[in-house]
Structures are given as C-alpha cells and as structure tokens.
Design a protein around this motif. Structure first.
Motif, short mmCIF file in Angstrom:
data_model
loop_
_atom_site.label_atom_id
_atom_site.label_comp_id
_atom_site.label_asym_id
_atom_site.label_seq_id
_atom_site.Cartn_x
_atom_site.Cartn_y
_atom_site.Cartn_z
N THR A 9 -5.05 1.53 2.77
CA THR A 9 -5.04 1.58 1.31
C THR A 9 -3.68 1.19 0.73
O THR A 9 -3.59 0.84 -0.44
CB THR A 9 -5.44 2.97 0.80
OG1 THR A 9 -4.56 3.95 1.35
CG2 THR A 9 -6.87 3.29 1.18
N ALA A 10 -2.63 1.23 1.55
CA ALA A 10 -1.30 0.85 1.06
C ALA A 10 -1.27 -0.61 0.63
O ALA A 10 -0.45 -1.00 -0.22
CB ALA A 10 -0.26 1.11 2.13
N ASN B 2 -3.80 -2.13 -0.86
CA ASN B 2 -4.72 -2.35 -1.98
C ASN B 2 -3.94 -2.60 -3.26
O ASN B 2 -3.00 -1.85 -3.58
CB ASN B 2 -5.65 -1.15 -2.16
CG ASN B 2 -6.69 -1.04 -1.06
OD1 ASN B 2 -6.88 -1.98 -0.28
ND2 ASN B 2 -7.34 0.09 -0.99
N LEU C 120 -7.15 9.33 -5.53
CA LEU C 120 -6.54 9.07 -4.22
C LEU C 120 -6.13 10.39 -3.58
O LEU C 120 -5.41 11.19 -4.18
CB LEU C 120 -5.33 8.16 -4.40
CG LEU C 120 -4.56 7.76 -3.15
CD1 LEU C 120 -5.40 6.87 -2.24
CD2 LEU C 120 -3.26 7.03 -3.55
N GLY D 31 -3.37 6.96 9.98
CA GLY D 31 -4.33 7.37 8.97
C GLY D 31 -5.22 8.54 9.35
O GLY D 31 -4.80 9.49 9.99
N PHE E 29 -10.94 7.13 -1.57
CA PHE E 29 -9.61 6.57 -1.32
C PHE E 29 -8.69 7.64 -0.74
O PHE E 29 -8.53 8.72 -1.30
CB PHE E 29 -9.02 6.02 -2.62
CG PHE E 29 -9.78 4.87 -3.19
CD1 PHE E 29 -9.82 3.65 -2.53
CD2 PHE E 29 -10.48 5.00 -4.38
CE1 PHE E 29 -10.52 2.58 -3.05
CE2 PHE E 29 -11.19 3.94 -4.91
CZ PHE E 29 -11.22 2.72 -4.24
N VAL E 30 -8.08 7.32 0.42
CA VAL E 30 -7.16 8.22 1.10
C VAL E 30 -5.89 7.44 1.43
O VAL E 30 -5.96 6.28 1.83
CB VAL E 30 -7.79 8.77 2.41
CG1 VAL E 30 -6.80 9.67 3.13
CG2 VAL E 30 -9.08 9.51 2.11
N LYS E 31 -4.74 8.07 1.24
CA LYS E 31 -3.48 7.40 1.55
C LYS E 31 -3.41 7.04 3.03
O LYS E 31 -3.57 7.90 3.89
CB LYS E 31 -2.30 8.31 1.19
CG LYS E 31 -2.09 8.46 -0.31
CD LYS E 31 -0.85 9.27 -0.62
CE LYS E 31 -0.63 9.41 -2.12
NZ LYS E 31 0.57 10.20 -2.45
N SER E 32 -3.22 5.77 3.33
CA SER E 32 -3.17 5.30 4.71
C SER E 32 -2.57 3.90 4.73
O SER E 32 -2.29 3.31 3.67
CB SER E 32 -4.58 5.25 5.32
OG SER E 32 -5.37 4.26 4.66
N GLU E 33 -2.40 3.35 5.92
CA GLU E 33 -1.91 1.97 6.04
C GLU E 33 -2.87 1.01 5.36
O GLU E 33 -2.46 0.02 4.75
CB GLU E 33 -1.74 1.59 7.51
CG GLU E 33 -0.56 2.24 8.19
CD GLU E 33 -0.38 1.75 9.61
OE1 GLU E 33 -1.02 0.74 9.98
OE2 GLU E 33 0.39 2.36 10.37
N GLU F 187 -4.49 12.84 -0.41
CA GLU F 187 -3.52 12.90 0.67
C GLU F 187 -4.28 12.97 2.01
O GLU F 187 -5.36 13.54 2.10
CB GLU F 187 -2.63 14.13 0.53
CG GLU F 187 -1.74 14.12 -0.70
CD GLU F 187 -0.65 13.06 -0.62
OE1 GLU F 187 -0.30 12.64 0.50
OE2 GLU F 187 -0.14 12.66 -1.69
N THR F 188 -3.69 12.39 3.03
CA THR F 188 -4.35 12.33 4.33
C THR F 188 -4.68 13.72 4.87
O THR F 188 -5.78 13.96 5.36
CB THR F 188 -3.48 11.58 5.34
OG1 THR F 188 -3.20 10.27 4.84
CG2 THR F 188 -4.18 11.46 6.69
#
Length: 253
Positions: free
Chosen positions: A193-194, A196, A203, A17, A187-191, A205-206
């Motif tokens: 938030t995956a 949620n 949302l 992340g 909210f950021v794409k990560s393990e 991108e990292t």
C-alpha cells in the motif's frame, strides 16, 4: 466445530506486511511457524525477532509462482514436521492494470501469485488434512474481491477467485474436521500500500489488522472482513445495479 489445538503453521508472503505480522503473532502463541517468502534475509530477521521473544519462527525460502517446486516443498515440509495444522495463503502482489493500458506481463504476474500461487499453497497438503481429519486452511482475499475496482482489474479478479475458491472448499469440507477461513482486509499499512497513489480510507495499522486476523483464525471463524467502516459499503456495493456502481467507481477513480 470442536476446538483445535495448533502445533504447526505455514504462512506465505511472510517477509513483510500482514504475513510477517501474522507469523510472529502465531509464534508468540506457541505455534511452530514456518515463515515462507522469497526474501531470505527478511525471513531470518523475523526468526531472530521471534527467538528474542521466546517464540519459534523458521525461515523458508519459497517462491509460490514456481508451482511444482512449491507443491513439492510443502508436501516435504508436511512430512518433516509431522503434519501442518494451519496453512495461510497470504502471498500476494498488486499493481495497476487499467483497461486502457492493459499490460499482459503485469496481469500475468498478479495471476501467477494471487491465483495460481494461492491455490497451490492451499491445495498442497489439503488431501492429507482430510485424511487426518484435522487442519485449517486460510486464504487472504481482499475487500476488492466484491466488485471490480477501477484500474485494478487483475487484482480485484484475483481476490474474487480466492474468495470463491475458499467458499467452495468450506462447503466441501464441512464434515471433514478441516476448517476453512477467508479473510477480506481493507487498506493496511504495508509495502504494497506504500506505493498506492490514491486515497485509502480507514487505513489500518498492521498490528491492529494482525490481531483481528489471528484471533479470527484461532476461533475458527469462516470469514472476517475489516475494517467494518469499509467492509459494509463494500458488501453493499455487490447489489448495486451496474449503472450506479459504474458511476460511483468513476468518481472514486
């Protein structure tokens, strides 16, 4: 505040992340980065990726919830590397802690990492930074710190603690040469938030989030909130009367 030249950095929660992304981003800008986390294989993969890009990331197997060992290791590291210039308390966990089904083990796990672990990370070498009259501590809070999110009492409260902790440090250290930055991601794409299972507006991108964070850190900004589309209403929610906030929170839930 005068410009600061960074040589070394520690980033916790660097196995995935935002922590992983930030460690690599800093390394590519010439810092010797110690990437800390519990999952050594992921940290070693990060180090290999950094090496391929001509950067230096050193894996550091570390569990922030083992407080005494954590403090001791960071102080040893500070001595070994000639002084940490930048310490980023990023390690964090989430999870549902609904008031109707509150589970102490879940609450405690969040507090152990997000509160005790973060405070220990930031505290470990801070007295030495003050003595050296240089250094930078960064806490990764969350927009969830501004009001208590439905079903996430422990997470919201843990991030509110970190935000207030950083604010007091910022005031206390204003004349010491030590910088303090608090970052409030949405909210950021990560393990994390995956897992949620609820809407995550705006949302990010990292890589985009990491670019914002890294730039703000190196500029010495005291605060960063993003994305602005979510940061603005989150801050406005702080001044909503409780009946209005409660009604809105129930509808969002």
């Amino acid at each position: 505040m005068a410009e600061m030249s960074y040589r070394t950095a520690l980033v916790t929660g660097a196995s995935s992340g935002l922590g992983r992304g930030l460690a690599l981003w800093l390394a590519k800008r010439g810092l010797r980065v110690f990437a800390a986390g519990r999952r050594l294989p992921q940290l070693q993969a990060l180090a290999a990726e950094a090496q391929a890009a001509g950067a230096t990331v050193e894996p550091l197997e570390l569990d922030v919830t083992r407080t005494e060992a954590h403090l001791e290791r960071l102080r040893e590291l500070d001595s070994e590397c000639g002084g940490l210039d930048l310490v980023v308390a990023n390690a964090g966990v989430g999870g549902v802690t609904h008031g109707k089904r509150l589970d102490w083990d879940k609450v405690r796990a969040i507090i152990d990492t997000n509160v005790t672990g973060a405070a220990a990370t930031l505290t470990a070498v801070l007295p030495r930074m003050v003595e050296r009259r240089r250094g930078h501590v960064v806490g990764i809070s969350s927009l969830a710190a501004h009001r208590g999110l439905a079903g996430h009492a422990a997470y919201s409260a843990s991030k509110a603690f970190l935000a207030t902790f950083m604010e007091s440090l910022r005031v206390d250290l204003s004349s010491t040469g030590v910088r303090v930055t608090c970052i409030y991601p949405g909210f950021v794409k990560s393990e994390m938030t995956a897992d949620n299972h609820f809407p995550m507006p705006f949302l990010m991108e990292t890589d985009a989030a990491v670019e914002l964070m890294g730039t703000a850190i190196l500029r010495g900004e005291t605060e960063l909130s993003f994305p602005w589309q979510l940061a603005l209403p989150s801050r406005l929610a702080k001044v909503l009367p409780n009946p209005l906030f409660d009604a809105a929170a129930r509808r969002l839930r």
